[in-house]
Motif scaffolding. Structure first.
Motif, PDB file in Angstrom:
ATOM      1  N   PRO A 191       0.808  -1.226   0.000  1.00 37.55           N
ATOM      2  CA  PRO A 191       0.000   0.000   0.000  1.00 37.55           C
ATOM      3  C   PRO A 191       0.840   1.276   0.000  1.00 37.55           C
ATOM      4  O   PRO A 191       0.444   2.279  -0.600  1.00 37.55           O
ATOM      5  CB  PRO A 191      -0.839  -0.122   1.275  1.00 37.55           C
ATOM      6  N   ASP A 192       2.003   1.259   0.659  1.00 34.59           N
ATOM      7  CA  ASP A 192       2.851   2.462   0.669  1.00 34.59           C
ATOM      8  C   ASP A 192       3.324   2.803  -0.735  1.00 34.59           C
ATOM      9  O   ASP A 192       3.393   3.984  -1.109  1.00 34.59           O
ATOM     10  CB  ASP A 192       4.066   2.251   1.585  1.00 34.59           C
ATOM     11  N   ASP A 193       3.665   1.783  -1.528  1.00 29.92           N
ATOM     12  CA  ASP A 193       4.088   2.035  -2.901  1.00 29.92           C
ATOM     13  C   ASP A 193       2.952   2.644  -3.710  1.00 29.92           C
ATOM     14  O   ASP A 193       3.162   3.575  -4.506  1.00 29.92           O
ATOM     15  CB  ASP A 193       4.538   0.730  -3.563  1.00 29.92           C
ATOM     16  N   ARG A 194       1.762   2.128  -3.524  1.00 30.81           N
ATOM     17  CA  ARG A 194       0.610   2.643  -4.268  1.00 30.81           C
ATOM     18  C   ARG A 194       0.314   4.087  -3.883  1.00 30.81           C
ATOM     19  O   ARG A 194      -0.037   4.916  -4.734  1.00 30.81           O
ATOM     20  CB  ARG A 194      -0.611   1.761  -4.024  1.00 30.81           C
ATOM     21  N   LEU A 195       0.431   4.409  -2.615  1.00 25.78           N
ATOM     22  CA  LEU A 195       0.190   5.786  -2.164  1.00 25.78           C
ATOM     23  C   LEU A 195       1.244   6.728  -2.724  1.00 25.78           C
ATOM     24  O   LEU A 195       0.931   7.853  -3.143  1.00 25.78           O
ATOM     25  CB  LEU A 195       0.173   5.845  -0.638  1.00 25.78           C
ATOM     26  N   PHE A 196       2.502   6.286  -2.738  1.00 24.41           N
ATOM     27  CA  PHE A 196       3.571   7.105  -3.298  1.00 24.41           C
ATOM     28  C   PHE A 196       3.319   7.361  -4.783  1.00 24.41           C
ATOM     29  O   PHE A 196       3.445   8.499  -5.269  1.00 24.41           O
ATOM     30  CB  PHE A 196       4.914   6.409  -3.108  1.00 24.41           C
ATOM     31  N   GLU A 197       2.957   6.314  -5.522  1.00 21.07           N
ATOM     32  CA  GLU A 197       2.703   6.462  -6.954  1.00 21.07           C
ATOM     33  C   GLU A 197       1.502   7.358  -7.210  1.00 21.07           C
ATOM     34  O   GLU A 197       1.479   8.135  -8.173  1.00 21.07           O
ATOM     35  CB  GLU A 197       2.487   5.082  -7.581  1.00 21.07           C
ATOM     36  N   LEU A 198       0.486   7.273  -6.358  1.00 21.08           N
ATOM     37  CA  LEU A 198      -0.678   8.138  -6.506  1.00 21.08           C
ATOM     38  C   LEU A 198      -0.294   9.600  -6.339  1.00 21.08           C
ATOM     39  O   LEU A 198      -0.647  10.454  -7.166  1.00 21.08           O
ATOM     40  CB  LEU A 198      -1.744   7.759  -5.484  1.00 21.08           C
ATOM     41  N   LEU A 199       0.433   9.924  -5.293  1.00 21.25           N
ATOM     42  CA  LEU A 199       0.834  11.308  -5.067  1.00 21.25           C
ATOM     43  C   LEU A 199       1.732  11.799  -6.196  1.00 21.25           C
ATOM     44  O   LEU A 199       1.564  12.927  -6.686  1.00 21.25           O
ATOM     45  CB  LEU A 199       1.541  11.442  -3.724  1.00 21.25           C
ATOM     46  N   SER A 200       2.660  10.974  -6.636  1.00 23.63           N
ATOM     47  CA  SER A 200       3.535  11.358  -7.750  1.00 23.63           C
ATOM     48  C   SER A 200       2.733  11.650  -9.008  1.00 23.63           C
ATOM     49  O   SER A 200       2.964  12.644  -9.707  1.00 23.63           O
ATOM     50  CB  SER A 200       4.548  10.244  -8.045  1.00 23.63           C
ATOM     51  N   GLY A 201       1.757  10.773  -9.301  1.00 17.25           N
ATOM     52  CA  GLY A 201       0.934  10.956 -10.495  1.00 17.25           C
ATOM     53  C   GLY A 201       0.085  12.206 -10.424  1.00 17.25           C
ATOM     54  O   GLY A 201      -0.078  12.925 -11.422  1.00 17.25           O
ATOM     55  N   VAL A 202      -0.478  12.482  -9.259  1.00 15.29           N
ATOM     56  CA  VAL A 202      -1.301  13.688  -9.093  1.00 15.29           C
ATOM     57  C   VAL A 202      -0.453  14.940  -9.291  1.00 15.29           C
ATOM     58  O   VAL A 202      -0.894  15.910  -9.924  1.00 15.29           O
ATOM     59  CB  VAL A 202      -1.973  13.683  -7.704  1.00 15.29           C
ATOM     60  N   ILE A 203       0.754  14.940  -8.756  1.00 17.22           N
ATOM     61  CA  ILE A 203       1.640  16.102  -8.929  1.00 17.22           C
ATOM     62  C   ILE A 203       1.956  16.303 -10.410  1.00 17.22           C
ATOM     63  O   ILE A 203       1.948  17.432 -10.918  1.00 17.22           O
ATOM     64  CB  ILE A 203       2.920  15.923  -8.106  1.00 17.22           C
ATOM     65  N   GLU A 204       2.194  15.218 -11.127  1.00 16.96           N
ATOM     66  CA  GLU A 204       2.477  15.328 -12.562  1.00 16.96           C
ATOM     67  C   GLU A 204       1.264  15.862 -13.318  1.00 16.96           C
ATOM     68  O   GLU A 204       1.397  16.732 -14.192  1.00 16.96           O
ATOM     69  CB  GLU A 204       2.884  13.958 -13.115  1.00 16.96           C
ATOM     70  N   ASP A 205       0.084  15.336 -13.000  1.00 16.60           N
ATOM     71  CA  ASP A 205      -1.136  15.809 -13.673  1.00 16.60           C
ATOM     72  C   ASP A 205      -1.357  17.298 -13.423  1.00 16.60           C
ATOM     73  O   ASP A 205      -1.650  18.061 -14.355  1.00 16.60           O
ATOM     74  CB  ASP A 205      -2.355  15.032 -13.156  1.00 16.60           C
TER      75      ASP A 205
END
Length: 246
Positions: A197-211
């Motif tokens: 779950p920590d990896d998924r949360l990190f990827e989510l935040l990274s993706g939102v910042i990129e968007d």
């Protein structure tokens, strides 16, 4: 400050003079910092977990990810903090992109209690984005399809539900709507029975910042064309050629 450069996901040491990421709200840097409090510190703003330097929904998601990430993995969020400073604006696409990013990330791993709300949220975001631009941003259609393929029965239910609601499905999409989708998404990922779950949360935040960066980053204006120099001599009276004299 070198610790903030680069985008390596590995945990990085934090100098003792800097705040240490931890869960919740903190009164001062000495007691620690959440993601957005650290951002306010780096931006030179008053200490706050709601700084003016970041779009409210990006900040909201960052706070949730910070609090739902385990203590052992939270330090890996630190390199993302500088990228949210100055990330602000009022483009209506931002709330939609953040919400649909969160919902598509969470739907495949969330419990059935969350999946229906997330599926309705995805379809709502999809319709709103198509209404704004006439089409979905590149790659989003495939991301939505991947999420729904993981929960086909939920997709079927959500489409039938929206169809049955008629005018309700065309109501305005607000920051509060996006906030609800974000909250359900982060909670769904954090509570999911998955090994990472920590990896998924990190990827989510990274993706939102990129968007958000793609939509909100200032576009450099093209330099104005330079007019050719004016030959002032052409304004002077020119002698009349002899053959043209009367």
């Amino acid at each position: 400050m070198n610790m903030l450069k680069g985008n390596s996901p590995d945990p990085m040491p934090v100098p003792s003079l800097m705040p240490v990421l931890s869960r919740g709200k903190h009164r001062t840097p000495r007691s620690g910092a959440c993601f957005m409090e650290f951002a306010s510190y780096l931006a030179g703003e008053a200490w706050s977990d709601h700084p003016a330097c970041t779009h409210p929904l990006v900040a909201s998601l960052a706070r949730m990810v910070n609090d739902c990430t385990s203590d052992s993995s939270r330090a890996r969020l630190v390199p993302l903090i500088p990228s949210v400073i100055g990330l602000k604006g009022d483009n209506p696409r931002v709330r939609l992109l953040i919400a649909v990013r969160a919902a598509t990330a969470a739907l495949p791993v969330s419990s059935s209690d969350h999946q229906r709300a997330l599926a309705v949220g995805i379809l709502n975001c999809e319709r709103q984005l198509e209404g704004l631009d006439g089409e979905l941003p590149e790659g989003l259609e495939a991301r939505i399809r991947t999420a729904f393929d993981a929960a086909p029965e939920t997709e079927r239910w959500a489409r039938e539900f929206i169809s049955s609601m008629g005018a309700w499905s065309r109501t305005k999409f607000t920051d509060r709507t996006a906030e609800t989708i974000i909250r359900v998404s982060v909670q769904g990922i954090a509570e999911a029975c998955t090994p990472n779950p920590d990896d998924r949360l990190f990827e989510l935040l990274s993706g939102v910042i990129e968007d958000a960066t793609r939509v909100l980053a200032p576009v450099e204006a093209e330099p104005a064309p330079v007019a050719p120099p004016v030959d002032r001599r052409s304004d002077r009276a020119r002698p009349v050629p002899a053959h043209a004299r009367g």
